[in-house]
Design an enzyme around this catalytic site. Structure first.
Site, PDB file in Angstrom:
ATOM      1  N   GLY A 114       4.416   7.955   2.206  1.00 13.08           N
ATOM      2  CA  GLY A 114       5.297   6.810   2.092  1.00 13.08           C
ATOM      3  C   GLY A 114       4.542   5.561   1.690  1.00 13.08           C
ATOM      4  O   GLY A 114       3.374   5.621   1.282  1.00 13.08           O
ATOM      5  N   LYS A 128       5.972   0.936   7.647  1.00 16.26           N
ATOM      6  CA  LYS A 128       5.536   2.185   7.006  1.00 16.26           C
ATOM      7  C   LYS A 128       6.794   3.010   6.767  1.00 16.26           C
ATOM      8  O   LYS A 128       7.420   3.499   7.706  1.00 16.26           O
ATOM      9  CB  LYS A 128       4.548   2.947   7.879  1.00 16.26           C
ATOM     10  CG  LYS A 128       4.031   4.225   7.211  1.00 16.26           C
ATOM     11  CD  LYS A 128       3.287   5.094   8.188  1.00 16.26           C
ATOM     12  CE  LYS A 128       1.925   4.521   8.511  1.00 16.26           C
ATOM     13  NZ  LYS A 128       1.124   5.469   9.345  1.00 16.26           N
ATOM     14  N   ASP A 145      -7.697  11.898  12.577  1.00 17.91           N
ATOM     15  CA  ASP A 145      -7.902  11.301  11.252  1.00 17.91           C
ATOM     16  C   ASP A 145      -8.534   9.925  11.369  1.00 17.91           C
ATOM     17  O   ASP A 145      -8.079   8.951  10.764  1.00 17.91           O
ATOM     18  CB  ASP A 145      -6.571  11.215  10.499  1.00 17.91           C
ATOM     19  CG  ASP A 145      -6.762  10.963   9.002  1.00 17.91           C
ATOM     20  OD1 ASP A 145      -7.920  11.072   8.531  1.00 17.91           O
ATOM     21  OD2 ASP A 145      -5.772  10.660   8.313  1.00 17.91           O
ATOM     22  N   VAL A 176       3.791   1.174   2.493  1.00 19.50           N
ATOM     23  CA  VAL A 176       3.701   0.135   3.521  1.00 19.50           C
ATOM     24  C   VAL A 176       4.158  -1.188   2.915  1.00 19.50           C
ATOM     25  O   VAL A 176       3.724  -1.548   1.809  1.00 19.50           O
ATOM     26  CB  VAL A 176       2.264   0.007   4.068  1.00 19.50           C
ATOM     27  CG1 VAL A 176       2.195  -1.075   5.135  1.00 19.50           C
ATOM     28  CG2 VAL A 176       1.790   1.338   4.627  1.00 19.50           C
ATOM     29  N   GLY A 202       0.817  -1.209   0.000  1.00 23.28           N
ATOM     30  CA  GLY A 202       0.000   0.000   0.000  1.00 23.28           C
ATOM     31  C   GLY A 202       0.846   1.252   0.000  1.00 23.28           C
ATOM     32  O   GLY A 202       2.008   1.221   0.407  1.00 23.28           O
ATOM     33  N   THR A 203       0.239   2.336  -0.462  1.00 23.25           N
ATOM     34  CA  THR A 203       0.940   3.619  -0.497  1.00 23.25           C
ATOM     35  C   THR A 203       0.072   4.671   0.149  1.00 23.25           C
ATOM     36  O   THR A 203      -1.138   4.761  -0.131  1.00 23.25           O
ATOM     37  CB  THR A 203       1.260   4.022  -1.945  1.00 23.25           C
ATOM     38  OG1 THR A 203       2.046   2.999  -2.553  1.00 23.25           O
ATOM     39  CG2 THR A 203       2.025   5.338  -1.979  1.00 23.25           C
ATOM     40  N   GLY A 204       0.690   5.460   1.031  1.00 26.13           N
ATOM     41  CA  GLY A 204      -0.043   6.502   1.725  1.00 26.13           C
ATOM     42  C   GLY A 204       0.407   7.883   1.307  1.00 26.13           C
ATOM     43  O   GLY A 204       1.114   8.056   0.301  1.00 26.13           O
TER      44      GLY A 204
END
Length: 919
Positions: A630, A646, A746, A632, A625-627
């Site tokens: 950055g 992360k 959040d 994961v 995954g991408t946040g």
């Protein structure tokens, strides 16, 4: 001759049976009968044949017997002038097999049978009662079984009977033993005899020694035993005898030794025991005796051994004890004695062993104790003795054991203790001693055990202690010692047990400790020891326990130590990789409190090298995954553990905004622990990039699961309700149990992760804020669109109510299976959605609700709409939401088909102090 033998065999048997039944015959009657049957020569041949058939003699000896007289020449055989056997003595000859291999019916003149110290088995044959001339019978130390035959009572000439130490002889003592009027010695000890001691033993008036100890005899001691006026030794110890000690024992004025210990005798010690003027040994230990020590004991002026320990004797030690001038051993421990130690004990100048421990003796140690010049052992532990250690103890130069533990002794250790050159054990622990350890202890070169623990001893450990080269045990824990562990510790080449824990030692562990090759136990915990752990400790082969916890140790854990059976390195400043194999033998608790250790255990972060190798230097194949700042990664470590990483990319890592978010997440997650908050294992910086190491969540985010048809169907109503409850409990913990309070800012379905069992965990604390009550808590806009509270957009002020609103959005999203943004917009307008029923908005991919889960859904929906109130002050706090989920109170069981969304929107308001108002 054969015909004659056959014709007379029946009368012989009848005659023998009559003898056994009637118990009387003329001297040598059986012998005459056998002679009449076989003739003298034939009888002697029968004896030789009977002896040969036992196989107790070598085949060479047996074959050499060509006539009847040859048996008289065999080892251990004695015959009379007529060639008839009178003595069989095969003691300590390693004989085996059944005792009844020897046909006793052919030995009418036998007067001595000694088979002591062999391996004979089986029963004692009843035919033994035919040996009317028997004077001496010794079957001691064999493996005989079964009861003692009553026919022994017919051996009226018997003077010595020893059946002791067979272990398997059982049953009761036959009363017919009382017929042995000539008996002087009776040993029946160390068997499995049961039942009472027969009163008929009182008839054995010639008895000198009676040994019945180490059996299972019960009942009381018969008063008739007082009739044994010739008795010098009475041994009844280690049985199950009950009742009082009979006063008739006072009649046994010839008694030298009286052993009644290890029974269940009660009552007080009879005063008439003082009549036993010849007594040298009196053992009454391990019973249930009560009352005081009778002053009449002082009449026993020949007494050398007095053992009254492990009873319930009370009162004080009588001063008349000074009369026992010959006393060498005095055991009074484990009773209820009170009062001071009488100064008159100083008169017992022959005393070698004095044991007063485990009583309630008070007062100080009398200075007259210096008069006990022959004393080798002094035990006063576990009393209430106070005052200082008298310097006069230094006069007891023969003392080998000194135990003053667990008292209230104060003052310092007297320097005169150096005079006790023969001392092997010195125990002063658990007192109130102060001052330093005297350097003069170094003069006690024979000392093997030194115990000074649990006092208030201060100062340094004197280097002279290294002179105690014979020391095996050194315990100085729980004091106020400072400074270093002396290098002279390396001189203790025989040391096995070292305990310096719970002091204020603040220097590193000397490498000389590796010279102690016999050490098996080391405890240096709860000090301020610094430096590194010496790897030399791993070379000590017998070391089983090493406790270095609660110190200031630094550096790596030497791999040589992993094989030690019991280790504890917790609460230090150790760093680096946990050695390979450590997890095979030890738990993670032994390493807790070392924040810079890595690898091996789940609650420790992986080491950077392992992470880089597991992800092949963060290859894209491991990215899950991408946040916003950055990516994961999923990493499977060599230990088998799977973690999530992360990672800030190079560009984001150099950006101050992203770096601040990274540091913020580390700071928050290292300060909080909750079962519904994702666990942070650690963080690393490598080649300019930074990454966080998390517990891996197999199912990913709640957002993705809700939007995957197959996984959404697997996420049934019970699991969904539990995710909502868990999120509420975690937010309540952050808002109301953390100081200062933490606001996530959040909360969204993207930041709630699910494990393999669909349990929910709050994650992504990069925008979290610690609320400061002394500031305005204003900040930049943070959060995910669609989850941000309306007031935050125009006030820019962070409060817990921001998270409450976001929680309400997530709760509705879980119920609906999609984001509720469109629904919330329509409810605030005059849309037709206002006429929809609650059941119509629920996720249609799940089966219809039953009544029980329907109540849970109504509760969740009611709370969710209350959390979505446009006015923040009208929203509930998360603590109340959490408590509402924990309470057993549920809404009225109203069908969801009759509850409209407009009702929930307008009426699901939180009423302060009374919970939620259900529609």
């Amino acid at each position: 001759m054969a015909a004659a033998s056959l014709s007379i065999s029946i009368p012989i048997v009848a005659w023998a049976i009559w003898i056994l039944l009637c118990g009387k015959c003329l001297d040598n009657a059986l012998h005459q009968l056998l002679v009449a049957a076989f003739g003298s020569s034939a009888l002697q041949l029968k004896q030789a044949k009977a002896l040969r058939e036992t196989r107790w003699w070598s085949s060479t000896t047996a074959q050499a017997s060509s006539n009847y007289s040859s048996a008289c020449l065999w080892d251990g055989i004695t015959c009379n002038a007529g060639g008839s056997v009178t003595t069989i003595d095969k003691s300590h000859s390693s004989l085996g097999g059944q005792l009844n291999k020897l046909n006793l019916s052919f030995f009418p003149n036998l007067d001595r049978l000694d088979l002591n110290g062999n391996l004979l088995t089986g029963l004692i044959p009843i035919e033994i009662g035919m040996l009317k001339n028997l004077v001496y019978l010794d079957l001691h130390s064999n493996m005989l079984v079964g009861p003692i035959p009553a026919t022994l009572g017919y051996l009226t000439n018997l003077e010595y009977l020893d059946l002791g130490l067979n272990y398997y002889i059982n049953g009761s003592i036959p009363p017919k033993i009382g017929m042995l009027k000539n008996l002087t010695t009776l040993y029946l000890d160390s068997n499995m005899l049961v039942g009472p001691i027969p009163s008929t033993l009182g008839c054995l008036t010639s008895l000198d020694s009676l040994y019945l100890g180490h059996n299972e005899l019960n009942g009381s001691i018969p008063s008739e035993i007082g009739m044994l006026k010739s008795l010098t030794s009475l041994y009844l110890s280690s049985n199950m005898l009950v009742g009082p000690i009979p006063s008739t024992l006072g009649c046994l004025t010839s008694l030298d030794s009286l052993y009644l210990g290890h029974n269940e005798l009660n009552g007080s010690i009879p005063s008439k025991i003082g009549m036993l003027k010849s007594l040298t040994s009196l053992y009454l230990s391990s019973n249930m005796l009560v009352g005081p020590i009778p002053s009449t004991l002082s009449h026993l002026t020949n007494l050398k051994y007095l053992d009254l320990r492990q009873n319930q004797i009370n009162g004080s030690i009588p001063p008349e004890i000074r009369m026992l001038k010959n006393l060498t051993f005095l055991y009074l421990s484990s009773n209820m004695l009170v009062g001071p130690i009488p100064s008159t004990l100083g008169h017992l100048t022959n005393l070698e062993y004095l044991d007063l421990r485990q009583n309630q003796i008070n007062g100080s140690i009398p200075p007259e104790i210096r008069m006990l010049k022959n004393l080798a052992s002094l035990y006063l532990s576990s009393n209430k003795v106070d005052g200082p250690i008298p310097s006069t103890l230094g006069h007891l130069t023969n003392l080998e054991y000194l135990d003053l533990r667990q008292n209230q002794i104060n003052g310092s250790i007297p320097p005169e203790i150096r005079m006790l050159k023969n001392l092997a054990s010195l125990y002063l622990s658990s007192n109130m001693l102060v001052g330093p350890i005297p350097s003069t202890l170094g003069h006690l070169t024979n000392l093997e055990s030194l115990g000074l623990s649990r006092n208030k001893i201060n100062g340094f450990i004197p280097p002279e202690i290294g002179m105690l080269k014979n020391l095996i045990v050194l315990g100085i824990s729980s004091n106020m010692l400072i400074g270093s562990i002396p290098f002279s510790l390396g001189h203790f080449t025989n040391l096995k047990h070292l305990d310096l824990s719970r002091n204020k030692i603040n220097v590193s562990i000397p490498s000389e400790i590796g010279m102690l090759k016999d050490l098996s136990y080391v405890n240096l915990s709860h000090n301020f020891i610094s430096g590194e752990i010496p790897s030399a400790l791993g070379t000590i082969a017998p070391l089983l326990t090493l406790d270095l916890s609660y110190n200031n140790l630094m550096g790596n854990i030497p791999s040589s130590l992993t094989g030690i059976q019991r280790l504890d390195f917790s609460h230090n400043s150790l760093e680096g990789q946990i050695p390979d194999g450590y997890a095979l033998y030890h738990t993670s608790n032994t390493l807790n409190g070392n924040k810079d250790l890595c690898d091996q255990f789940k609650n420790f972060p992986p080491c950077p090298k392992d992470i880089i190798e597991a992800t092949e230097d963060f290859d894209i194949r491991y990215c899950i995954g991408t946040g916003g700042y950055g990516s994961v990664y999923r990493a499977k470590l060599p230990s088998g553990n799977v973690v999530a990483l992360k990672k800030l990319h190079q560009r984001e890592a150099e950006n101050p905004v992203f770096y601040k978010s990274f540091i913020n997440e580390v700071r928050v997650l290292t300060e909080i622990r909750h079962r519904n908050i994702v666990k942070l294992h650690g963080f690393c910086v490598h080649k300019g990039c930074r990454f966080l190491i998390y517990e891996y969540m197999e199912r990913g985010s709640l957002f993705c699961v809700l939007r995957n048809v197959d996984e959404a169907m697997e996420l049934d109503w019970s699991k969904r309700v539990n995710i909502i409850k868990g999120t509420a409990h975690a937010l309540s913990y952050m808002h109301h149990e953390c100081i200062p309070a933490i606001v996530h800012r959040d909360i969204s379905s993207n930041n709630i992760l699910l494990n393999s069992e669909f349990q929910g965990f709050i994650s992504d604390f990069g925008t979290a804020k610690l609320l400061d009550p002394d500031t305005s808590n204003q900040t930049l806009v943070a959060g995910t669109y669609g989850y941000i509270a309306p007031e935050f957009a125009y006030t820019m002020t962070v409060t817990e109510k921001c998270d409450v609103y976001s929680f309400g959005v997530v709760a509705l999203e879980v119920l609906m299976g999609r984001h509720p943004g469109e629904l919330l917009s329509s409810l605030s307008s005059s849309s037709s959605s206002q006429n929809m029923m609650l059941n119509e908005i629920l996720d249609q991919c799940l089966p219809p609700l039953n009544r029980q889960i329907g109540q849970d859904i109504l509760l969740v929906a009611t709370i969710a709409f209350a959390c979505l109130h446009t006015q923040s002050k009208s929203r509930p706090i998360m603590k109340c939401v959490s408590q509402e989920f924990l309470s057993r109170r549920k809404p009225n069981p109203i069908p969801l088909t009759v509850i409209s969304l407009l009702q929930l929107w307008k009426q699901a308001a939180y009423v302060a102090g009374s919970g939620f108002a259900y529609c």
